[in-house]
Every structure is written in C-alpha cells, then in structure tokens.
Scaffold this active site. Sequence first.
Site, PDB file in Angstrom:
ATOM      1  N   HIS A 108       9.086  -8.383  -3.590  1.00 22.73           N
ATOM      2  CA  HIS A 108       7.733  -8.914  -3.782  1.00 22.73           C
ATOM      3  C   HIS A 108       7.277  -8.467  -5.160  1.00 22.73           C
ATOM      4  O   HIS A 108       7.496  -7.319  -5.548  1.00 22.73           O
ATOM      5  CB  HIS A 108       6.824  -8.341  -2.690  1.00 22.73           C
ATOM      6  CG  HIS A 108       5.477  -8.982  -2.590  1.00 22.73           C
ATOM      7  ND1 HIS A 108       5.229 -10.272  -3.019  1.00 22.73           N
ATOM      8  CD2 HIS A 108       4.302  -8.508  -2.082  1.00 22.73           C
ATOM      9  CE1 HIS A 108       3.962 -10.555  -2.766  1.00 22.73           C
ATOM     10  NE2 HIS A 108       3.379  -9.510  -2.214  1.00 22.73           N
ATOM     11  N   GLN A 162       3.927   1.500  -1.155  1.00 21.83           N
ATOM     12  CA  GLN A 162       4.574   1.609  -2.462  1.00 21.83           C
ATOM     13  C   GLN A 162       3.680   2.350  -3.451  1.00 21.83           C
ATOM     14  O   GLN A 162       4.152   3.187  -4.226  1.00 21.83           O
ATOM     15  CB  GLN A 162       4.912   0.223  -3.007  1.00 21.83           C
ATOM     16  CG  GLN A 162       6.084  -0.453  -2.331  1.00 21.83           C
ATOM     17  CD  GLN A 162       6.457  -1.770  -2.987  1.00 21.83           C
ATOM     18  OE1 GLN A 162       5.997  -2.081  -4.080  1.00 21.83           O
ATOM     19  NE2 GLN A 162       7.286  -2.550  -2.322  1.00 21.83           N
ATOM     20  N   ALA A 165       0.829  -1.206   0.000  1.00 23.65           N
ATOM     21  CA  ALA A 165       0.000   0.000   0.000  1.00 23.65           C
ATOM     22  C   ALA A 165       0.864   1.257   0.000  1.00 23.65           C
ATOM     23  O   ALA A 165       0.575   2.230  -0.708  1.00 23.65           O
ATOM     24  CB  ALA A 165      -0.931  -0.010   1.220  1.00 23.65           C
TER      25      ALA A 165
END
Length: 348
Positions: free
Chosen positions: A124, A103, A101
């Site tokens: 990720h 990012q 969130a």
Amino acid sequence: MAKLNFGGVEENVVTREEFNLEKAKEVLKDETIAIIGYGVQGPGQALNLRDNGFNVIVGQRSPSKSYDKAIQDGFVPGETLFSVEEAAEKGTIIQYLLSDAAQIELWPMLKEKLTAGKALYFSHGFGITYSDRTGIVPPDDVDVILVAPKGSGTSLRRMFLAGRGLNSSYAINQDATGKAFDRVVALGIGIGSGYLFETTFKREVYSDLTGERGTLMGAIQGIFEAQYNVLRSHGHTPSEAFNETVEELTQSLMPLVAENGMDWMYANCSTTAQRGALDWKDEFRDAVKPVFEKLYDSVASGNEAQKSIDSNSQEDYRDKLEVELKELADSEMWRAGKVVRSLRPENN
C-alpha cells in the site's frame, strides 16, 4: 517487460510467462523475506511465498491471535516465527504489511533495522505517499518497492490454491541497489500475482483509497441500501428485495462480467434487461460522478489519510469498529442476506 495498449494509452506489464517462477526464485535465492504483520495481507503473501519455495520468516508480536494463527499455518517459533524486531533484523527484504496506523507506530524501530542494501516492501502506498503525516522516510541506501494485490489477502491465497493468480500493481520508489526491479517483480510473481502492472506509490494509494470508498465497498453498500429500502418501502418482502439487490448481482451477474465484460453480460441478458440497463446507466453515472470527484479530491488533499490516521490510532478504535459493523450486520438487509445465503444449495 511487455506493453499493453489501451486505445492509445500504453502500460508496462510483466506476465508470468516472461518472468516465471524459476527466474523469481533465482533472483531471490539469497534473500530472507521477513513478513512483518500477520493480519490482512500477511498470511496470504507469506504462505504463497513459502509454498513457492522462497525463504520466508514472520515477525509478529506475542501473545496475539495473529501469532497463534502463524503457528497454525506452520511457522515455527524461533525458526521461522519471531518477534517483529528479530524478524526485521534477520530479513534482507522486509515486507511491511502492518496496518497503516501500526506502521506509523513501529516505524522508529523498523528504521533502525534497515541497513544498507536491504529492501523495504509495501503493499500500500499510504506510508510513503503521506510521509509528511506518517513520518515514514526510509534511508537512502535501501530499495523501496511495492506490490499491491488487487484484492484481499484471503482472495490472494484462495486463488493461489485454485491455481489462479490475482493481478497486482508494482512500483519502485527508490532503487538504491540497482536490483529493485528484479526484486519487486520476483516478489510479485512469488506471492501469486496473475500479472503485474506498473504504477507509482502515489497513484496506487490514490486509486486504492478511492476504490475502497467507492465502487469496491463504500458506494456499493450505499447503492445496496438505497435500492433495498426503496423496494421495501413499496411492499416488497425482505427476501425479494435482497435477491433483486444483492444475491442476483453477486451470484449471477458479476461472475459473467468478470469472465467477459459488461457488454457480454448485457448481450446475454433478456432484451428487457438490456434496454433498461442501457437507458439508465448514464443517469446513474451523471448522478454519482460529482460524488466521486469530491471523493478523489479528499484523497488527493490528504484529508482521507488524516481521517484514517486519527481514527485508527485511537485505543478504542476496534471497539468502535465492532459497534459499526454490528449495526450493519443487524440491519434488515443483511439479516435477510444471512437467511438467503443459508438457503443456497451448497449450504444444505
């Protein structure tokens, strides 16, 4: 790069023997590695890189608990600890280790700092794979790479300090400089990976979201609850139910599986346990497989990503999370677990 053969399926892997630390340091000798975010993965990766001799700076907003933690860990404001904007400006490799969130929220600022030749690093595949939902689309003239340790940042650090390595996957989404492979592998070795296996951003996030919701966290908690509640409903005490459900698994059996595999663990248990486990494993597999198919479909469709974005971007997300975690902690099973853990010899 070596190839491992798993029954006819080949995988590309990189070991610390073929790409050692000295080679990694040579590859990154002129790079400034900016760790953006000092929460879950940030501390472990930053400290391991620093201890291995790489040029590491941290970008974290201030005031915050994470900023204070970075100072406690030896990063110095104005020298190796900066605002997110300043660290992103200084870094030639930007390790984007904020929550998914966060990012999304900070992407417009970060994108401006991605000048030609830099590398954008993730742990990720979420932001890139679901770019239609996150808006994270890097410019064409930067490398976009990934190293995803197969465990928490805490585990990565603990294993590093113990002289061990945590396996990681690596991926290259964009090779603008022609150096992306050397950069990503050097970073993987630098953060303390045991070995690196090749993946893609998409495969990483699909497997990761499935694993977190499945056997790593979601499914295991559900199975714990089911067995514990059945034992309690039939008159077993909280201590007995917890020991047979959680304590024996985590303290005795899983270390054996980690060392030598499930077959070895079976072979070194009682014959009664062997027979029962072999007889019942297929029934459990067949019962839960449809749930895992449903889960994977939800991940692949983007539904799980959207749920995370919608939930984690809410201002009161942390407050709601604390309520849910408190409910877990206050359950009889985990209250029993707290007592059982306190009785372990090392805690007395």
